[in-house]
Design an enzyme around this catalytic site. Structure first.
Site, PDB file in Angstrom:
ATOM      1  CG  HIS A  50     114.907  45.493 -42.666  1.00  0.00           C
ATOM      2  ND1 HIS A  50     114.984  44.690 -41.560  1.00  0.00           N
ATOM      3  CD2 HIS A  50     116.114  45.455 -43.250  1.00  0.00           C
ATOM      4  CE1 HIS A  50     116.207  44.195 -41.466  1.00  0.00           C
ATOM      5  NE2 HIS A  50     116.918  44.651 -42.481  1.00  0.00           N
TER       6      HIS A  50
ATOM      7  CB  THR B 277     113.654  40.880 -33.182  1.00  0.00           C
ATOM      8  OG1 THR B 277     113.753  42.292 -32.997  1.00  0.00           O
ATOM      9  CG2 THR B 277     114.099  40.493 -34.576  1.00  0.00           C
TER      10      THR B 277
ATOM     11  CE  LYS C 151     105.643  45.602 -30.126  1.00  0.00           C
ATOM     12  NZ  LYS C 151     106.271  44.552 -30.929  1.00  0.00           N
ATOM     13  NE  ARG C 152     111.367  54.713 -32.408  1.00  0.00           N
ATOM     14  CZ  ARG C 152     112.293  55.538 -32.849  1.00  0.00           C
ATOM     15  NH1 ARG C 152     113.578  55.253 -32.694  1.00  0.00           N
ATOM     16  NH2 ARG C 152     111.969  56.662 -33.429  1.00  0.00           N
TER      17      ARG C 152
ATOM     18  CE  LYS D 246     115.216  41.749 -28.989  1.00  0.00           C
ATOM     19  NZ  LYS D 246     115.068  43.215 -29.089  1.00  0.00           N
TER      20      LYS D 246
ATOM     21  CE  LYS E  54     107.446  48.889 -34.292  1.00  0.00           C
ATOM     22  NZ  LYS E  54     107.872  47.463 -34.270  1.00  0.00           N
TER      23      LYS E  54
HETATM   24  C1  LIG Z   1     114.383  44.020 -29.886  1.00  0.00           C
HETATM   25  C2  LIG Z   1     114.328  45.468 -29.763  1.00  0.00           C
HETATM   26  C3  LIG Z   1     113.510  46.226 -30.609  1.00  0.00           C
HETATM   27  C4  LIG Z   1     112.600  45.591 -31.642  1.00  0.00           C
HETATM   28  O1  LIG Z   1     111.321  45.407 -31.073  1.00  0.00           O
HETATM   29  P1  LIG Z   1     110.053  45.021 -31.958  1.00  0.00           P
HETATM   30  O2  LIG Z   1     108.983  44.787 -30.945  1.00  0.00           O
HETATM   31  O3  LIG Z   1     110.409  43.777 -32.693  1.00  0.00           O
HETATM   32  O4  LIG Z   1     109.772  46.170 -32.835  1.00  0.00           O
HETATM   33  C5  LIG Z   1     113.484  47.588 -30.449  1.00  0.00           C
HETATM   34  N1  LIG Z   1     114.226  48.203 -29.511  1.00  0.00           N
HETATM   35  C6  LIG Z   1     115.016  47.511 -28.660  1.00  0.00           C
HETATM   36  C7  LIG Z   1     115.786  48.238 -27.627  1.00  0.00           C
HETATM   37  C8  LIG Z   1     115.099  46.129 -28.768  1.00  0.00           C
HETATM   38  O5  LIG Z   1     115.900  45.453 -27.933  1.00  0.00           O
END
Ligand SMILES: *Cc1c(COP(=O)(O)O)cnc(C)c1O
Length: 879
Positions: free
Chosen positions: A404, A710, A599-600, A714, A605
């Site tokens: 990953h 991911t 995101k985190r 979305k 990032k």
């Molecule tokens: C999809 C999702 C992530 C992943 O987000 P990235 O922007 O791809 O790092 C992290 N936390 C939650 C709650 C998510 O639904």
């Protein structure tokens, strides 16, 4: 390797030493004529008692009231929303249990090959709404609950998220379970039942992140079934004694018990219902009793505490490792219990142990479950008496490894002394695997000592370390990355020597995906309805085959459709604005552009790039005349995300965002055209509100650092456009939707290494390198957004070696933001981009990803339509 055991005993069917009653023992046996033999009593009476799924409103209300009265032991006239949610959830669970049992029976009967997804994280979010959707019972429960005086949406809001994960990796596991169940593949998840999931994030008075525990199990969890009879003993510490050849005996130390909890995973538009089995640690009875008997009450309680501690908390680190002993304990506890369970199920099939890989595939989600490799070796060699070479052959046909990340700080290593102490037998096995492996490398590349050192499972140093990625790679049949660019980087960097050794075909790509059930239909019912009406297709048609969305392209120029498309977005923006108003008291202009980064929080990032961009915009607005400002299109910027509690720089980033928001939102000159929110406690449920409301979202990692992402998928599925770097799955999204529909900026991956070298050895002062960013940094340092000194360590990451290359990308980032502003002016063009983006998201369904895994790895691709076949099993009630 030679073995002294009798080869004629190898490969003979062996009965499992049953720790528990066989699961199949609950079902009727088949006699010689293929007839089912009812285990006891009158078959007719049994069958009359079996219940089907409650599908109609009267059956639903009856079952809800029944649960109020019995399971909850409450009176109907003092039921509140939470009680009603619990009763409704239990009623839905009844349906799941029936389907779940039938599914297990079906796969057992068929003797299907099974795949197991081992993940230390499953970020499930809420279950109620999703279960209603997958069972296609939402309208009926809506009516039923309203007859009982409740609003279904309010009840849905009563559920606490199951937050057993940090971010993308855990959410991916959850999406994959949904897809496997929906595609009727016999895939089980294995994880840990943490008492405390990901911490609750609060924002303190000074804008800092505070962490509170997440006691998600405080109230009964209706979505799990405790399986008190499914339990295994797991050993730690002790000593390992070589017996003969490669065999050893591991004994002594501490034993704890793993107890199973099952979470039912309903497929969409099928009765197929898979399982997520989570382990809880318990003290071993008897072990404690000795101490009690010896009058040492405190020690006995301590022992029980230390056993329970193993599954007490999810480690809140994402993309960083810490090397804590308890974390290693978690990893072994979980892999040992899961393998014991897998082995028991396999043995019930009464096949030769040599056929194990023909019936079992195990997917390793990152290196966290890598101990499964030496653990299966231990079982095969020490317990099943399989000769070493044959055991290793079984291993390398059973395991598959998903990498990953290529970030060095995220690659797991465990100190050899720690592992020797905690898992003495596994350390021996790892040394033995390494010896044999390095001999093979030496044979293929004679005299290449550097190569041997790089490929060794052991990194030299004080202390020595076990490299888990190397172990996962050599123990697996195949290794994959999670997006094309990332898989390429895996082959070219961290696994390069292994590609030379094994050949490239062992290394492949499965681009991540998301489940359209949750990330379209559930979070954005308005859009799902519009798509269904426009395509003149039932929802199931595109929710099961996301490529069907391409049909929207035919309507892209239809002004009526464009208007309806925009109206759905507007409604979603109002829903988010309502949420913000209720939670923060701020009113939001929903006509403004909504720009979201959730995101985190992590340096790679680059939330810093975003907040510096916001400050830059704010300063520019302040420099305008009020007449100029009147012409500016309003914009609302949202941030959300948790920082690891020990990650100082990430926490400072949050503090900066919150304090900039306080200044910007209170500035009468700008507040109508720029506002900024940090929404605390980002979670799956919050994502479901934010994502459908976005006009643009940001995915702006330094090129080459985000494996896939991911949330980018979305947002795009929900018609939000993408502002991003040429990284991870952003690239493949652009390939699908067309580059003209994505706002790309920044340096490309091949340039990154050189640029970092330059920064390291030929630093140029920030003022010279990037005057625009220097101005922003100076304003922050000067205290414009609160105590400037507090931000020094954060600002220094940019001023000093700038590892994530903000100074290199800032100007092109601003340029991209400007293009976004301009594009948003032409609303019709924007809507068309939005429609096209959604229409081209077929590839990013997790159904496609699971199909790839099933074909490339698990070979469980035979689509065993349980919906049909379940009916072959005669005694199951026909519904
Ligand atoms: C999809 C999702 C992530 C992943 O987000 P990235 O922007 O791809 O790092 C992290 N936390 C939650 C709650 C998510 O639904």
């Amino acid at each position: 390797m030679t073995s002294t055991i009798d080869p004629s005993t190898i490969g003979k069917p062996a009965r499992a030493r049953r720790h528990v009653r066989s699961v199949t023992g609950y079902f009727p046996e088949i006699d010689e004529k293929g007839q089912e033999k009812w285990p006891r009593g009158d078959e007719k009476v049994w069958k009359a008692g079996l219940r089907g799924v409650h599908r109609d409103v009267p059956a639903i209300t009856k079952s809800v009231v029944h649960h109020v009265q019995t399971s909850l032991a409450r009176q109907p006239y003092n039921i509140d929303d939470f009680g009603a949610y619990q009763a409704a959830a239990l009623s839905v669970r009844d349906n799941l249990i029936v389907n779940w049992n039938n599914t297990q029976l079906h796969h057992n009967r068929k003797g299907n090959k099974r795949a197991y997804y081992l993940s230390l994280e499953f970020l499930m979010g809420r279950t109620f709404d999703n279960a209603l959707l997958n069972l296609d019972l939402k309208p009926q429960y809506d009516d039923g609950m309203s007859l009982l005086g409740f609003n279904l949406e309010d009840l849905i809001d009563q559920e606490r998220d199951a937050g057993l994960g940090n971010g993308g990796l855990g959410r991916l596991a959850a999406c994959y379970l949904d897809s496997s169940a929906s595609m009727e593949l016999p895939v089980w998840g294995y994880g840990l039942r943490y008492q405390y999931g990901i911490f609750q994030q609060l924002i303190g008075p000074d804008g800092s992140q505070l962490e509170a525990p997440d006691p998600w199990l405080q109230n009964d969890n209706p979505w799990e079934l405790p399986r008190a009879d499914v339990k295994y003993e797991v050993r730690f510490y002790g000593h390992s004694e070589r017996i003969e050849g490669m065999k050893a005996l591991w004994s002594g130390g501490q034993e704890v018990v793993a107890v199973a909890y099952d979470v039912m995973i309903p497929g969409y538009d099928t009765k197929n219902t898979n399982n997520l089995r989570l382990w809880e640690s318990k003290p071993k009875r008897g072990f404690d009793l000795n101490s009690f008997n010896a009058g040492d009450y405190e020690r006995a309680v301590e022992a029980s505490n230390s056993a329970a501690a193993i599954t007490s908390v999810l480690y809140p680190n994402d993309h960083t490792t810490f090397g804590k002993e308890l974390r290693l304990k978690q990893q072994y506890f979980w892999t040992a219990a899961s393998l014991a369970d897998i082995m028991r199920r396999f043995k019930n099939m009464e096949k030769s142990i040599l056929e194990f890989p023909d019936y079992v595939s195990i997917q390793l989600n990152d290196t966290h479950p890598t101990l499964a490799i030496p653990e299966l070796m231990r079982i095969l060699v020490d317990e099943e008496e399989v000769p070493w070479d044959q055991a290793w052959d079984i291993i390398t046909r059973t395991f598959f490894f998903t990498n990953h990340t290529v970030l060095p700080e995220a690659l797991e290593k465990w100190s050899v002394p720690l592992m020797q102490h905690l898992l003495p037998r596994h350390m021996q096995i790892i040394f033995d695997i390494n010896l044999i492996f390095l001999q093979a490398v030496e044979k293929k590349f004679p005299g290449d000592r550097d190569k041997l050192a790089r490929m060794s499972l052991i990194e030299e140093g004080y202390p020595q370390q076990v490299r888990m990625a190397n172990l996962a790679c050599i123990g697996s049949h195949k290794v994959n990355g999670v997006a094309e660019l990332h898989s390429e980087l895996v082959r070219a960097t961290i696994m390069k020597d292994f590609v030379d050794f094994y050949g490239v075909s062992k290394f492949f790509n499965v681009t991540n995906g998301i489940t359209p059930r949750r990330w379209l239909d559930q979070c954005n019912p308005g859009l799902s309805r519009l798509i269904s009406e426009t395509l003149k297709l039932p929802k199931a048609a595109f929710l099961k085959d996301l490529y069907q969305l391409e049909g929207l392209l035919k309507h892209i120029d239809d002004p009526k459709f464009q208007t309806m498309w925009a109206a759905v977005k507007q409604t979603n923006k109002e829903r988010l604005a309502h949420y913000v108003e209720v939670t923060t008291g701020h009113r939001i202009n929903t006509k403004a552009m909504f720009d979201i980064q959730i995101k985190r929080i992590h340096e790679y990032k680059r939330q810093t790039l975003n907040i510096f961009g916001v400050i830059h915009r704010y300063l520019a607005l302040k420099a305008m005349t009020s007449a100029q400002r009147k012409k500016v299109n309003p914009k609302v910027v949202f941030f959300g995300g948790k920082a690891a509690p020990g990650y100082y720089i990430a926490k400072l980033t949050i503090k900066l965002v919150v304090n900039v928001a306080r200044i910007v939102n209170a500035d009468p000159e700008t507040k109508d055209i720029l506002s900024l929110f940090f929404l605390p406690d980002y979670s799956v449920s919050l994502a479901e509100i934010l994502i459908p409301a976005s006009d643009i979202s940001q995915h702006i990692s330094t090129a080459g650092t985000e494996a896939s992402g991911t949330s980018n998928m979305k947002f795009c599925l929900n018609g939000g456009l993408l502002l991003g770097t040429v990284d991870g799955a952003n690239i493949e999204i652009a390939e699908e939707v067309g580059e003209q529909n994505v706002f790309f900026f920044g340096h490309l991956t091949p340039a990154v290494e050189d640029l970092r070298y330059q920064h390291m050895y030929h630093p140029v002062p920030l003022e010279k390198k990037c005057p625009g960013l220097a101005r922003v940094v100076n304003e922050v340092a000067a205290g414009r957004f609160g105590d400037g000194n507090a931000y020094e360590p954060l600002l220094n990451t940019v001023r000093k070696n700038d590892y994530y290359l903000l100074t290199e990308d800032f100007d092109s980032y601003l340029q991209a933001l400007k293009l976004v502003d301009e594009a948003y002016q032409d609303r019709t063009e924007w809507i068309k981009k939005s429609i096209r983006t959604t229409a081209k998201m077929g590839k990013f369904s997790s159904d496609r990803a699971i199909q790839d895994y099933a074909q490339e790895c698990w070979q469980t691709g035979v689509k065993s339509c349980s919906l049909k076949v379940l009916q072959d099993i005669k005694w199951i009630v026909q519904i």
